[in-house]
Design a protein around this motif. Structure first.
Motif, PDB file in Angstrom:
ATOM      1  N   VAL A 139     -42.789  -9.403 169.528  1.00 52.11           N
ATOM      2  CA  VAL A 139     -42.543  -8.515 170.446  1.00 52.11           C
ATOM      3  C   VAL A 139     -41.626  -7.530 170.154  1.00 52.11           C
ATOM      4  CG1 VAL A 139     -43.426  -6.960 172.683  1.00 52.11           C
ATOM      5  CG2 VAL A 139     -43.798  -9.209 172.108  1.00 52.11           C
ATOM      6  N   CYS A 140     -42.432  -5.574 169.944  1.00 53.10           N
ATOM      7  CA  CYS A 140     -40.754  -3.989 169.515  1.00 53.10           C
ATOM      8  C   CYS A 140     -40.427  -4.357 170.918  1.00 53.10           C
ATOM      9  CB  CYS A 140     -42.106  -3.853 168.956  1.00 53.10           C
ATOM     10  SG  CYS A 140     -42.629  -3.603 167.720  1.00 53.10           S
ATOM     11  N   ASP A 141     -39.377  -4.932 171.297  1.00 52.44           N
ATOM     12  CA  ASP A 141     -38.833  -4.895 172.434  1.00 52.44           C
ATOM     13  C   ASP A 141     -37.479  -4.587 172.402  1.00 52.44           C
ATOM     14  OD1 ASP A 141     -37.959  -7.122 171.250  1.00 52.44           O
ATOM     15  OD2 ASP A 141     -38.120  -8.475 174.043  1.00 52.44           O
ATOM     16  N   GLY A 142     -36.754  -3.737 170.908  1.00 54.41           N
ATOM     17  CA  GLY A 142     -35.294  -3.765 170.871  1.00 54.41           C
ATOM     18  C   GLY A 142     -34.257  -4.730 170.895  1.00 54.41           C
ATOM     19  N   SER A 143     -35.067  -5.938 171.021  1.00 52.03           N
ATOM     20  CA  SER A 143     -33.977  -7.226 171.215  1.00 52.03           C
ATOM     21  C   SER A 143     -33.161  -7.477 169.404  1.00 52.03           C
ATOM     22  CB  SER A 143     -34.670  -8.323 171.116  1.00 52.03           C
ATOM     23  OG  SER A 143     -35.117  -8.570 172.256  1.00 52.03           O
ATOM     24  N   PRO A 144     -32.153  -8.098 169.750  1.00 54.34           N
ATOM     25  CA  PRO A 144     -30.865  -7.423 168.940  1.00 54.34           C
ATOM     26  C   PRO A 144     -31.086  -8.896 167.689  1.00 54.34           C
ATOM     27  CG  PRO A 144     -29.832  -8.238 170.573  1.00 54.34           C
ATOM     28  CD  PRO A 144     -30.647  -7.865 171.054  1.00 54.34           C
ATOM     29  N   LEU A 145     -30.708  -8.939 167.065  1.00 56.10           N
ATOM     30  CA  LEU A 145     -31.557 -10.324 166.168  1.00 56.10           C
ATOM     31  C   LEU A 145     -29.929 -10.768 164.883  1.00 56.10           C
ATOM     32  CD1 LEU A 145     -35.593 -10.186 164.753  1.00 56.10           C
ATOM     33  CD2 LEU A 145     -33.978 -11.566 167.236  1.00 56.10           C
ATOM     34  N   LYS A 146     -29.804 -11.629 164.648  1.00 57.45           N
ATOM     35  CA  LYS A 146     -29.072 -12.158 163.284  1.00 57.45           C
ATOM     36  C   LYS A 146     -29.558 -11.925 162.318  1.00 57.45           C
ATOM     37  CE  LYS A 146     -26.339 -14.476 166.565  1.00 57.45           C
ATOM     38  NZ  LYS A 146     -25.716 -15.839 167.018  1.00 57.45           N
ATOM     39  N   ALA A 147     -29.088 -11.239 160.708  1.00 53.55           N
ATOM     40  CA  ALA A 147     -29.773 -11.521 159.789  1.00 53.55           C
ATOM     41  C   ALA A 147     -29.944 -12.328 159.398  1.00 53.55           C
ATOM     42  CB  ALA A 147     -28.385 -10.209 158.693  1.00 53.55           C
ATOM     43  N   ASN A 148     -29.227 -13.749 159.316  1.00 53.59           N
ATOM     44  CA  ASN A 148     -29.013 -14.995 158.875  1.00 53.59           C
ATOM     45  C   ASN A 148     -30.484 -15.676 159.141  1.00 53.59           C
ATOM     46  OD1 ASN A 148     -26.590 -14.476 157.176  1.00 53.59           O
ATOM     47  ND2 ASN A 148     -25.631 -15.887 158.949  1.00 53.59           N
ATOM     48  N   ASP A 149     -31.207 -15.381 160.365  1.00 51.99           N
ATOM     49  CA  ASP A 149     -31.763 -16.290 160.739  1.00 51.99           C
ATOM     50  C   ASP A 149     -32.757 -15.546 160.312  1.00 51.99           C
ATOM     51  OD1 ASP A 149     -30.430 -17.614 162.520  1.00 51.99           O
ATOM     52  OD2 ASP A 149     -30.581 -16.085 164.252  1.00 51.99           O
ATOM     53  N   TYR A 150     -32.807 -13.761 160.365  1.00 53.15           N
ATOM     54  CA  TYR A 150     -34.083 -13.496 159.456  1.00 53.15           C
ATOM     55  C   TYR A 150     -34.024 -12.342 158.579  1.00 53.15           C
ATOM     56  CZ  TYR A 150     -36.360 -14.003 164.205  1.00 53.15           C
ATOM     57  OH  TYR A 150     -36.699 -15.013 165.051  1.00 53.15           O
ATOM     58  N   PRO A 151     -33.043 -13.505 157.233  1.00 58.00           N
ATOM     59  CA  PRO A 151     -33.030 -12.329 156.242  1.00 58.00           C
ATOM     60  C   PRO A 151     -33.657 -11.014 155.951  1.00 58.00           C
ATOM     61  CG  PRO A 151     -33.567 -14.637 155.299  1.00 58.00           C
ATOM     62  CD  PRO A 151     -33.587 -14.354 156.614  1.00 58.00           C
ATOM     63  N   GLU A 152     -35.157 -11.746 155.427  1.00 54.84           N
ATOM     64  CA  GLU A 152     -36.024 -10.423 154.873  1.00 54.84           C
ATOM     65  C   GLU A 152     -36.484  -9.726 155.831  1.00 54.84           C
ATOM     66  OE1 GLU A 152     -39.838 -12.928 152.245  1.00 54.84           O
ATOM     67  OE2 GLU A 152     -38.909 -14.134 154.372  1.00 54.84           O
ATOM     68  N   LEU A 153     -37.050 -10.022 157.191  1.00 53.76           N
ATOM     69  CA  LEU A 153     -36.783  -8.713 158.067  1.00 53.76           C
ATOM     70  C   LEU A 153     -35.390  -7.777 158.056  1.00 53.76           C
ATOM     71  CD1 LEU A 153     -38.540  -7.835 160.114  1.00 53.76           C
ATOM     72  CD2 LEU A 153     -37.295  -8.511 162.031  1.00 53.76           C
ATOM     73  N   TYR A 154     -34.607  -7.911 158.034  1.00 54.96           N
ATOM     74  CA  TYR A 154     -32.886  -7.453 158.018  1.00 54.96           C
ATOM     75  C   TYR A 154     -33.080  -6.663 156.643  1.00 54.96           C
ATOM     76  CZ  TYR A 154     -28.653  -6.306 157.744  1.00 54.96           C
ATOM     77  OH  TYR A 154     -27.143  -5.319 157.937  1.00 54.96           O
ATOM     78  N   GLU A 155     -33.941  -7.376 155.243  1.00 58.74           N
ATOM     79  CA  GLU A 155     -33.344  -6.807 154.225  1.00 58.74           C
ATOM     80  C   GLU A 155     -34.600  -5.079 154.504  1.00 58.74           C
ATOM     81  OE1 GLU A 155     -34.526  -6.595 149.502  1.00 58.74           O
ATOM     82  OE2 GLU A 155     -34.485  -8.535 150.946  1.00 58.74           O
ATOM     83  N   VAL A 156     -35.240  -5.372 155.595  1.00 61.34           N
ATOM     84  CA  VAL A 156     -36.208  -3.915 155.440  1.00 61.34           C
ATOM     85  C   VAL A 156     -35.798  -3.136 156.423  1.00 61.34           C
ATOM     86  CG1 VAL A 156     -38.906  -3.570 156.475  1.00 61.34           C
ATOM     87  CG2 VAL A 156     -38.819  -5.587 155.088  1.00 61.34           C
ATOM     88  N   LEU A 157     -35.747  -3.282 157.626  1.00 61.88           N
ATOM     89  CA  LEU A 157     -34.828  -2.860 158.634  1.00 61.88           C
ATOM     90  C   LEU A 157     -33.549  -1.998 158.471  1.00 61.88           C
ATOM     91  CD1 LEU A 157     -36.844  -4.881 161.520  1.00 61.88           C
ATOM     92  CD2 LEU A 157     -37.340  -2.826 160.291  1.00 61.88           C
ATOM     93  N   SER A 158     -32.702  -3.141 158.017  1.00 65.11           N
ATOM     94  CA  SER A 158     -31.355  -2.942 158.157  1.00 65.11           C
ATOM     95  C   SER A 158     -30.639  -2.691 159.567  1.00 65.11           C
ATOM     96  CB  SER A 158     -31.495  -1.468 157.681  1.00 65.11           C
ATOM     97  OG  SER A 158     -29.467  -1.639 157.282  1.00 65.11           O
ATOM     98  N   THR A 159     -29.962  -1.436 159.987  1.00 64.05           N
ATOM     99  CA  THR A 159     -30.064  -1.276 161.080  1.00 64.05           C
ATOM    100  C   THR A 159     -30.518   0.461 161.582  1.00 64.05           C
ATOM    101  OG1 THR A 159     -27.904   0.244 160.236  1.00 64.05           O
ATOM    102  CG2 THR A 159     -27.679  -1.769 161.025  1.00 64.05           C
ATOM    103  N   ILE A 160     -32.156   0.367 160.847  1.00 63.80           N
ATOM    104  CA  ILE A 160     -32.763   1.623 161.534  1.00 63.80           C
ATOM    105  C   ILE A 160     -33.022   1.728 163.103  1.00 63.80           C
ATOM    106  CG2 ILE A 160     -35.178   2.813 161.532  1.00 63.80           C
ATOM    107  CD1 ILE A 160     -35.488   1.667 158.458  1.00 63.80           C
ATOM    108  N   HIS A 161     -32.803   0.333 163.806  1.00 57.01           N
ATOM    109  CA  HIS A 161     -32.864   0.254 165.004  1.00 57.01           C
ATOM    110  C   HIS A 161     -32.169   0.368 165.930  1.00 57.01           C
ATOM    111  CE1 HIS A 161     -37.289   0.704 164.010  1.00 57.01           C
ATOM    112  NE2 HIS A 161     -36.912   0.514 163.497  1.00 57.01           N
ATOM    113  N   GLY A 162     -30.907  -0.149 165.122  1.00 57.67           N
ATOM    114  CA  GLY A 162     -29.956  -0.409 165.569  1.00 57.67           C
ATOM    115  C   GLY A 162     -28.964  -1.071 165.109  1.00 57.67           C
ATOM    116  N   ASN A 163     -27.936  -1.783 165.613  1.00 62.29           N
ATOM    117  CA  ASN A 163     -27.160  -2.383 164.779  1.00 62.29           C
ATOM    118  C   ASN A 163     -26.306  -3.639 165.387  1.00 62.29           C
ATOM    119  OD1 ASN A 163     -25.144  -1.486 167.087  1.00 62.29           O
ATOM    120  ND2 ASN A 163     -23.784  -0.615 165.723  1.00 62.29           N
ATOM    121  N   GLY A 164     -27.505  -4.018 166.388  1.00 64.59           N
ATOM    122  CA  GLY A 164     -27.295  -5.350 167.317  1.00 64.59           C
ATOM    123  C   GLY A 164     -26.661  -5.399 168.324  1.00 64.59           C
TER     124      GLY A 164
END
Length: 223
Positions: free
Chosen positions: A76-101
């Motif tokens: 769900v798009c709820d603004g949750s912080p995520l770790k790049a190691n858990d979602y490397p492909e998503l991090y590659e797409v989003l980076s910190t567009i929506h926040g830095n964690g």
């Protein structure tokens, strides 16, 4: 199976229809067998399926979803912080567009954030203000996120500039004559200007300006 044979078989894999598939389980099984150096035709087809899924629905794609039960591979798009190691492909797409964690308590607990679309309407990004006249007023949704008029920015509540015409008399004309018994009273006609205070239009409505709407979950493809 030799590497060359694996690639050739992968390219020749026939088209197929998928009714239901557990993407995470397939990924784990294929990864395990690749490390062991063994892989069969079924796993080749499943590997093609994973590739097809990612090509058809790219990671980072947003859907409006009419349920509370979020499907596998989505969040769900709820603004949750995520770790790049858990979602490397998503991090590659989003980076910190929506926040830095940053989490809801302003504590840095991840490397990036999901977009937070709870209670929000989505609007196509307009880089030069063709259909977004206030494009230069867009703001960052949270610390570390995109600032200014960029993807991920937000706009607060706003009502387009307008006015309400309120007709009030600016002056009145007074004059006349009165007679009673053996006396009479007359006064001259003249204009008497009124000093009217500002008038407010009656206040009504709710806490925001909004169209008729229905609630959905905005979900994002993460795997």
């Amino acid at each position: 199976m030799e590497k060359g044979d694996f690639v050739n078989n992968l390219r020749k894999t026939a088209s197929f229809v998928v009714v239901e598939v557990n993407v995470s389980s397939i990924s784990l099984a294929i990864s395990t067998n690749l490390r062991a150096g063994t892989i069969d035709d079924q796993e080749i087809r499943e590997l093609s399926l994973l590739k097809l899924i990612k090509q058809t629905v790219p990671i980072g794609t947003i859907f409006a979803y009419a349920s509370d039960a979020v499907p596998e591979g989505f969040l769900v798009c709820d603004g949750s912080p995520l770790k790049a190691n858990d979602y490397p492909e998503l991090y590659e797409v989003l980076s910190t567009i929506h926040g830095n964690g940053i989490d809801s308590n302003s504590v840095l607990t991840g490397n990036f954030n999901l977009p937070d679309y709870r209670g929000m309407f989505l609007r196509g990004w307009d880089p030069i203000g063709i259909n977004d006249p206030d494009f230069n007023t867009r703001q960052s949704p949270r610390s570390g996120a995109n600032e200014g008029n960029r993807v991920g920015s937000i706009q607060n509540h706003h009502v387009q500039a307008h006015d309400h015409l309120l007709n009030l008399p600016r002056h009145i004309n007074i004059g006349g004559r009165y007679s009673g018994g053996d006396w009479s009273l007359a006064w001259e006609s003249h204009d008497q200007f009124l000093n009217n205070p500002p008038q407010r239009v009656g206040e009504n409505g709710g806490k925001e300006t909004r169209p008729k709407n229905a609630a959905v979950n905005f979900i994002i493809k993460v795997l």
